[in-house]
Each structure stands twice: as C-alpha cells, then as structure tokens.
Design an enzyme around this catalytic site. Structure first.
Site, mmCIF file in Angstrom:
data_model
loop_
_atom_site.group_PDB
_atom_site.id
_atom_site.type_symbol
_atom_site.label_atom_id
_atom_site.label_comp_id
_atom_site.label_asym_id
_atom_site.label_seq_id
_atom_site.Cartn_x
_atom_site.Cartn_y
_atom_site.Cartn_z
ATOM 1 N N GLU A 193 0.200 -0.935 5.843
ATOM 2 C CA GLU A 193 1.238 -0.346 6.708
ATOM 3 C C GLU A 193 1.017 1.144 6.919
ATOM 4 O O GLU A 193 1.250 1.668 8.002
ATOM 5 C CB GLU A 193 2.627 -0.581 6.089
ATOM 6 N N ASP A 210 0.867 -1.187 0.000
ATOM 7 C CA ASP A 210 0.000 0.000 0.000
ATOM 8 C C ASP A 210 0.903 1.236 0.000
ATOM 9 O O ASP A 210 2.061 1.171 0.390
ATOM 10 C CB ASP A 210 -0.927 -0.004 1.223
HETATM 11 ZN ZN LIG Z 1 6.602 2.202 4.435
#
Ligand SMILES: [Zn+2]
Length: 460
Positions: A154, A91
């Site tokens: 994350e 992501d």
């Molecule tokens: Zn990162």
C-alpha cells in the site's frame, strides 16, 4: 446481556491478546525491499504477511497466500465471493529518524502503544483479527462469509491490490481501516501534468520542489545578471521570503515558503510560484510571465489556469505547481510539474482539456503524466448506512461522511470506503517518528469491527 454488550465486555477484558498480536506484527520491519523470486516487494513485507496468515490460521480462519502480494483469511470456506471484505496492509513506511522508542517493537507508555505501523496499518489489522477471535470465543456465528484481505504494497503504489483484482473479485461491501472515521466516501480525482517552456538565456538555472504531491517550500534561480534587485519582492508574497546573493556577475535568488500536502495546499506557502513571479518580472521573460499568470502566487483553486470548479460532495478543485527544473547549460527548457485534485463530479478528460487549451493559448507545451479518476460511494448505500450506525453505537458520536483530496487504499475499487482507524481529532504521528495508537482507540476499533461484521453479515 445482549450480544453486542457481550462482545464489548469481552474485548475490554481480553485486549492484551490483541496487543500481543500487534507486537508480533510490529517486530517485523516490513518496509519495501528489493524484489526477488517469490517476494515481489522484498523479504520483510512477505514475512509480515506470513506471520499474519499464521495468526489467522491459529484463529481458525481459512487462509491463502496469493504469491506474497496479498493474503486472505475467510471465516467460512466457500467458493462464493464473500458478503464483506475488510482490507488492511502489512507493509510500513521506513522508520526514519527521531524515535524515542525502538521503531520495530511495541512499547506501551501512558496509555499509548508506540511502534511503526501502530496506526498505519498493523494496529487496525490486529484489531480486525481480534474482532474475529472474539466472535469465535463467544460462539457468535456470522450468517454470511467475510474475508480479510491483507496487502503488502500500500505504501508504494498498491500493486498488491492490482494483482489481487486481476485474479479475484472483490466483495461488493468492502472497507479499509486505513484512513479515518467516520467514513470517507469521496476521494477527489488526481491529475499530474508537466508544462514545458523555453526560457531566456539570462536564466541560468531554475529549480524548486522535491515531490510533485507537495507544496514546495524552497526554490532557487541563478540569473546571468549583476546585482539583480529583489527588494520589491521581499514582502510581496505572504509566507515566502525572497532573498538574493551576488557573486561573479551573477545573482542567486532564493525563495523560502512552507511545505504542505498537495491535497491541502491552503496550508502551505508556495516557494515555486513566488520565485517564478519574481524571476519573470526581473528578466522580462514573456513565456515565464505567461506561466506565472497561469499560476499566480497564493492561488490554489485553479482559477487562472482555467480549471476552477467545485461540487457539494467533494468541495473545490485544488492545484499546486510543485516541482520545477531548468538549466541553461542543458537546453534552457523549463519543466514545471502541476498536481490537480478535482471534484468527484468531474472527469480527468474535462480537466485535462481545459488545461491543454489554456497552456496552448500561451504557447506552453503540456504533457499528462498521471491520471486517476475520482472515487465516490453514495451516502445512501447499505454499506455506509451500516458502518455509520455501528460507529455511532460504539463511540456515541455523530456519524457522517467525509470527502478528501487524497486517495485511500480503496481508491481503485468499485464500492469500497475507508472506515477508520483514526478517530476525528486524534494525532498518531502516522509515517513519522513515535507513531502510536492509544490503547483505548485500539479497543474501540476492535469493537467497531466486530459490530460491523455482525451488522453486515448478520448473525446465525
Ligand atoms: Zn496505510
């Protein structure tokens, strides 16, 4: 040629393969979206994961997609927990504005590769995959299994990893190229609290700061006082400008300082603590004065709030009073949020106890909003020794451990460390416009990963 030289020269001559893999990843705008059935973080992060798993599968790895939270790719198919885990995320943060190239494509210019995710964390992910392709191409067989673990959340709280950890055991040897070299082995603990006090009716409103994890660059107050004089404060707080406007029998006071990340507060100039100091003096408000005494302008070590401490591994505690809000029209209660980064030798319980005692002595109510213990892996661990050895071999630079005030992707894991992908002194505009990685650094990363796999897993 020895094995390492063969690996390195193959990487040098075939790097374009890695770059075209990276392009496939960057072209998917994997910013978090709305959750739907089967796509917990929206469609695009799941699509990026699917693309990566397809590439891993093409490379002959054994892949699994765990409900679009996390994907894994194993070198060997076995039931055992792998010897080594390498954790990357697919992501990315929103592209924002100000790009000179398309954010969701890969553009090579003057030896640099531009695109969202180039350094964080698609570039490193492509380099890890390429390291494995190289081992396969050269018929170098690791003696033990290792697993690539690809997350998709994350940037927004790492719920991906929480989901994975609830279902699978993480390898004891685990690193993430989602930080910087040489090795980050100590991450301070984090605590966020809110202080609540009633302020006097002369304070009509008080507000400042946007994010609890940042030094606030702006704050303002509206006082029910005609022509309040701020001249005494205009130069009192180095780095912060205090000014006033007068209208309708009221005074609006503004404070302009400098923002910084809460893990490095010494780089900022806190507009909130400067404003609180000025307003408490102008209004003679005892509660606000008490708060100001706990958070004097310019202090970032927590001395006056009773929590100053430090240790050799991670350095000193840092703290920021970051976001304040209060309006007399509602209830006249000031809420002030504080961010604390404490050394690895302390627990959140010790810090919270000291803070609570100090606040109670001044009649301030305090609530804990968020608690995260510190993370530390000993420099003497086999994992760190091997990683530093590999780093020195590939870069020719001195390897050492680093402590940081922020938390990395492995913060909640038992023994994980951040290893790469940024080299010391590099500027890659992570999270900003024109995020990039140099071709040379990407190649160096692939060499380091290939060497790390061989060193940790052994070669048959
Ligand atoms: Zn990162």
């Amino acid at each position: 040629m020895n094995t390492m030289d063969k690996i390195f020269s193959y990487i040098d001559s075939h790097a374009d393969e890695m770059i075209s893999d990276l392009r496939r990843l960057v072209r998917i705008p994997s910013v978090m979206g709305e959750a739907a059935e089967g796509t917990p973080f929206g469609e695009m992060p799941a699509r990026a994961l699917g693309e990566m798993l397809e590439m891993c599968s093409e490379a002959g790895l054994y892949v699994r997609n765990i409900d679009n939270y996390v994907g894994t790719a194993d070198y060997y198919q076995t039931e055992e927990v792998p010897e080594l885990g390498i954790l990357c995320h697919l992501d990315v943060v929103h592209e924002g504005s100000g790009w000179s190239v398309p954010p969701f494509d890969l553009t090579e210019k003057n030896g640099r590769l531009y695109g969202r995710g180039a350094i964080d964390d698609k570039g490193p992910a492509a380099a890890v995959l390429f390291a494995i392709k190289v081992l396969k191409a050269l018929s170098i067989k690791p003696a033990k299994n290792f697993r690539l673990i690809f997350g998709t959340n994350e940037e927004n709280g790492s719920a991906d990893l929480t989901y994975y950890r609830q279902r699978e055991k993480l390898p004891e040897m685990l690193f993430t190229p989602d930080g910087s070299y040489p090795v980050i082995n100590a991450e301070k603990g984090m605590l966020r609290v809110t202080h609540r006090i009633s302020v006097c009716p002369k304070i009509l409103s008080l507000s400042g700061g946007k994010a609890v994890n940042a030094v606030p660059e702006y704050a303002e107050a509206v006082l029910d006082i005609t022509n309040a004089d701020v001249s005494a404060f205009s130069h009192k707080f180095e780095g912060v400008t205090i000014s006033a406007e007068h209208a309708d029998g009221k005074t609006k006071i503004t404070a302009k300082g400098k923002g910084a990340h809460a893990s490095t507060p010494e780089n900022g100039a806190n507009a909130v603590t400067a404003l609180i100091s000025a307003v408490s003096e102008i209004c003679g408000d005892p509660k606000l004065s008490a708060l100001s005494e706990m958070f004097p302008y310019g202090e970032t070590d927590g001395l006056s709030v009773g929590i100053k401490c430090s240790d050799e591994i991670s350095g000193g505690l840092t703290t920021v009073l970051s976001v304040i809000s209060c309006s007399y029209e509602t209830d006249g209660v000031l809420e002030a949020k504080q961010d604390v980064r404490f050394p690895v030798s302390k627990t959140s319980r010790e810090i919270l106890a000291a803070l609570t005692e100090k606040a109670a002595a001044s009649g301030i109510e305090l609530n804990a909003d968020m608690i995260s213990e510190s993370h530390y892996v000993s420099e003497d661990s086999a994992l760190i020794k091997k990683l530093l050895e590999v780093y020195e071999l590939v870069t020719g630079e001195n390897g050492y451990c680093v402590a940081i005030g922020g938390g990395t992707y492995v913060h909640e894991t038992a023994g994980g460390v951040a290893f790469g992908a940024e080299f010391p002194g590099e500027e890659n505009n992570m999270h900003g416009a024109d995020e990039s990685i140099s071709r040379e650094s990407l190649i160096k990363n692939a060499k380091i990963f290939a060497a790390a796999i061989c060193s940790i897993c052994g070669v048959k």
